[in-house]
Design an enzyme around this catalytic site. Structure first.
Site, PDB file in Angstrom:
ATOM      1  N   VAL A 151       0.843  -1.208   0.000  1.00  0.00           N
ATOM      2  CA  VAL A 151       0.000   0.000   0.000  1.00  0.00           C
ATOM      3  C   VAL A 151       0.873   1.250   0.000  1.00  0.00           C
ATOM      4  O   VAL A 151       0.695   2.151  -0.843  1.00  0.00           O
ATOM      5  CB  VAL A 151      -0.943   0.016   1.230  1.00  0.00           C
ATOM      6  N   ALA A 230      -3.885   2.614   7.899  1.00  0.00           N
ATOM      7  CA  ALA A 230      -3.293   1.275   8.041  1.00  0.00           C
ATOM      8  C   ALA A 230      -3.981   0.501   9.160  1.00  0.00           C
ATOM      9  O   ALA A 230      -4.861  -0.331   8.902  1.00  0.00           O
ATOM     10  CB  ALA A 230      -1.804   1.395   8.297  1.00  0.00           C
ATOM     11  N   ARG A 231      -3.626   0.793  10.409  1.00  0.00           N
ATOM     12  CA  ARG A 231      -4.242   0.129  11.550  1.00  0.00           C
ATOM     13  C   ARG A 231      -4.295   1.094  12.722  1.00  0.00           C
ATOM     14  O   ARG A 231      -3.317   1.812  12.980  1.00  0.00           O
ATOM     15  CB  ARG A 231      -3.416  -1.098  11.979  1.00  0.00           C
ATOM     16  N   ASP A 255      -8.863   6.338   8.950  1.00  0.00           N
ATOM     17  CA  ASP A 255      -9.818   5.329   8.479  1.00  0.00           C
ATOM     18  C   ASP A 255      -9.952   4.179   9.465  1.00  0.00           C
ATOM     19  O   ASP A 255     -10.896   3.411   9.409  1.00  0.00           O
ATOM     20  CB  ASP A 255      -9.336   4.787   7.118  1.00  0.00           C
ATOM     21  N   GLU A 260     -12.819  -0.576  17.096  1.00  0.00           N
ATOM     22  CA  GLU A 260     -13.798  -0.345  16.022  1.00  0.00           C
ATOM     23  C   GLU A 260     -15.105  -1.048  16.357  1.00  0.00           C
ATOM     24  O   GLU A 260     -15.073  -2.252  16.631  1.00  0.00           O
ATOM     25  CB  GLU A 260     -13.240  -0.844  14.690  1.00  0.00           C
ATOM     26  N   HIS A 281     -13.305   2.540   8.520  1.00  0.00           N
ATOM     27  CA  HIS A 281     -12.499   1.429   7.982  1.00  0.00           C
ATOM     28  C   HIS A 281     -12.980   1.028   6.587  1.00  0.00           C
ATOM     29  O   HIS A 281     -13.425  -0.105   6.355  1.00  0.00           O
ATOM     30  CB  HIS A 281     -12.539   0.220   8.931  1.00  0.00           C
ATOM     31  N   ALA A 284     -10.607  -0.794   2.225  1.00  0.00           N
ATOM     32  CA  ALA A 284     -10.704  -1.931   1.300  1.00  0.00           C
ATOM     33  C   ALA A 284     -12.083  -2.039   0.653  1.00  0.00           C
ATOM     34  O   ALA A 284     -12.338  -2.965  -0.110  1.00  0.00           O
ATOM     35  CB  ALA A 284     -10.398  -3.224   2.053  1.00  0.00           C
TER      36      ALA A 284
END
Ligand SMILES: NC(=O)c1ccc[n+]([C@@H]2O[C@H](COP(=O)([O-])OP(=O)(O)OC[C@H]3O[C@@H](n4cnc5c(N)ncnc54)[C@H](O)[C@@H]3O)[C@@H](O)[C@H]2O)c1
Ligand SMILES: O=C(O)[C@H](O)COP(=O)(O)O
Length: 535
Positions: A151, A230-231, A255, A260, A281, A284
């Protein structure tokens, strides 16, 4: 095979599984955790996204589980170590959503820079305000990409297209990777001090948790723009909020969150902050990416069912697919040698040595060693052993595993020799493939030549006339039919190693009788399910 799908995974991608008559697919996106814990024991595979936590409690309850398939790249929601210890294969889809995540990063960056969400809300609310939504441009700015993997590399390329100077920090990539991307590799400190925009694209690990925290943000240029697609947790959320509140951080785009949906006070304040652009999120979430990842994990599950090589197993020793293809015909021989050797062992096994001679020695034989070891251990311990957990279990048992290679295979173009040691003795069994069929060509130091069968009888005695006749007589008297006999010896009337394959098991009393009749120093009935293609 029963598969449960516990997250939103697109049906188009799952069609491959739905069409397969061997598979029952239960679509249960959003299934409550308690219910999942209750029913997971009935499934062989689980397909998830980041919404399902596959932890020890779930894996403990999943007594039938063979495969955890993550329809996406991040596996931080899966306890891979625990899965490995249980021999459960974890596969992911590491490539299918890369582009979606990179495009989303740019979408968020541009949205933040041009205040798109706020301007849109204002207009939809009936206002026509323009000056309030004056933004900033990317052109001419210095952007820092932390992690230039799949990415991050794409993000870097896209930032360059927007005429940014791009710096990158990634201690694990080659200088060539940075050169190919046209970015300058720097350390984290330089990146923090010199960039106008900083975006993180590493996995979440113990090393990267809080990689960008209060100290790093304090070192950055005042008015820096920060992104995390990313995370959650790589960019410390409390530090980011403090940076926004102090004005050190001008804009942010997020994001992903450490929790979450975001529920803590800090996360709620971060989401609500007027200079932060947020999405739930969605990195994707493109049609293309979702089809890609669903197809990818479906293929992996089908490959597992077909016993074909897995391309994206994260906890199988990583072998090149072509190498696995070449090695596959040898796996059965490895299982046979292991089973054969183990049944001849008297004491505990301390050491297993896998020897590869001839043509095989030019290849990476690790897949053979791991599959042979798995076959050995599977017969020694109660829990199922496969290529995922074989190494771990051997280590736990203190079993020494060695691999030797020699280009010299004697009369054989390829030869595999297994030496098992323990209890003060050793057993040696060697084999090869003849036209794809496993043959045993050596037992101890006797040259032999036979195709292993499910039921066999092995004896060692002093070779004298009439002994083979006596074996036949005893077996005949007990209605055991001999299919094949092979005798190995070093000299006339010397010691002989005799192996017989028989059509049915030889009862212990008959084994003892043959032992007496032939004055055998050693006699053993062997049962080799793997020779019959079982196990
Ligand atoms: N938001 C989304 O929906 C979404 C979609 C796809 C991927 N992701 C996430 O994006 C991240 C990157 O995914 P990827 O597919 O590019 O992974 P990748 O493995 O291809 O790349 C990760 C890179 O990070 C580097 N890295 C690791 N530790 C580092 C450190 N301490 N400092 C700097 N660099 C480090 C690695 O060397 C590697 O080059 C992952 O966290 C993944 O879960 C999120
Ligand atoms: O790790 C990933 O692949 C991305 O974060 C996407 O996660 P998701 O499949 O839950 O959207």
């Amino acid at each position: 095979m029963k598969i449960i799908v516990t997250d939103e995974v697109t049906g188009e991608g799952l069609a491959l599984l739905q069409r397969d008559p061997r598979i029952t697919l239960d679509l249960r996106p959003g299934i409550p955790r308690e219910e999942l814990l209750e029913i997971i024991g009935g499934y062989d595979a689980i397909i998830t996204r980041s919404g399902t936590t596959v932890d020890k409690a779930l894996l403990d309850a999943a007594i039938r589980l063979k495969v955890v398939a993550r329809a996406g790249v991040g596996i931080d929601n899966v306890d891979v170590e625990c899965a490995s210890a249980k021999g459960v294969i974890v596969v992911n889809a590491p490539f299918g959503n890369t582009n979606a995540a990179a495009e989303h990063t740019l979408a968020l960056l541009l949205a933040a820079c041009r205040k798109v969400p706020a301007a849109q809300a204002s207009l939809k609310g009936g206002d026509w305000k323009r000056a309030k939504f004056t933004g900033v441009e990317l052109r001419g700015r210095t952007a820092g990409v932390i992690g230039i993997g799949k990415v991050g590399g794409r993000v870097a390329a896209r930032l360059k297209a927007f005429e940014c100077e791009v710096l990158a920090c990634d201690p694990y990539v080659s200088a060539k990777r940075a050169q190919d991307l046209g970015v300058r590799l720097v350390d984290l400190d330089e990146l923090c001090r010199t960039c106008d925009i900083v975006t993180v694209h590493t996995p979440l690990t113990d090393e990267t948790r809080g990689l960008i925290g209060a100290a790093e943000i304090a070192r950055m240029k005042p008015g820096v723009i920060l992104l995390n697609v990313a995370r959650g947790g790589i960019l410390d959320e409390a530090a980011l909020l403090a940076g926004l509140e102090s004005g050190q951080v001008a804009l942010a785009a997020v994001d992903v969150f450490s929790e979450e949906p975001p529920a803590t006070d800090t996360l709620k304040r971060l989401v609500a902050h007027e200079r932060v652009v947020v999405t739930p999120h969605l990195g994707a979430n493109t049609q293309e990416a979702q089809v890609n990842v669903a197809v990818d994990v479906s293929r992996e599950i089908l490959a597992w069912l077909d016993k074909a090589p897995l391309e994206n197993a994260v906890n199988l020793p990583r072998f090149d697919a072509a190498l696995m293809g070449q090695m596959r015909p040898w796996f059965r021989l490895m299982a046979i040698l292991s089973e054969f050797g183990l049944q001849l062992m008297k004491g505990n096994l301390d050491r297993a040595t896998f020897g590869y001679a001839g043509g095989l020695s030019h290849h990476d034989c690790t897949p053979l060693t791991v599959s042979g070891l798995a076959a050995l251990l599977d017969r020694m311990v109660e829990q199922p052993v496969n290529m995922v957990n074989a190494g771990l279990i051997a280590e736990q048992m203190g079993l020494v595993v060695e691999e030797h290679k020699s280009t010299e295979g004697g009369p054989f173009s390829n030869l595999v020799t297994l030496t098992l040691e323990g209890g003060g003795s050793s057993r040696v069994v060697a084999g090869t493939l003849f036209e794809g069929t496993p043959r045993i060509v050596r037992l101890r130091d006797y040259a032999m030549d036979f195709t292993p069968q499910e039921h066999m009888l092995l004896l060692h005695y002093e070779d004298k006339p009439g002994r083979i006749g006596r074996i036949g007589t005893v077996l005949g008297a007990h209605d055991v039919n001999i299919a094949f006999l092979n005798l190995g010896r070093r000299e006339k009337r010397g010691e002989a190693m005799v192996i017989l394959s028989v059509d049915s098991p030889v009862p212990p009393a008959v084994v003892a009788e043959i032992g007496r009749e032939t004055e055998a120093g050693f006699i053993k009935a062997l049962h080799l399910p793997s020779a019959a293609g079982i196990g």
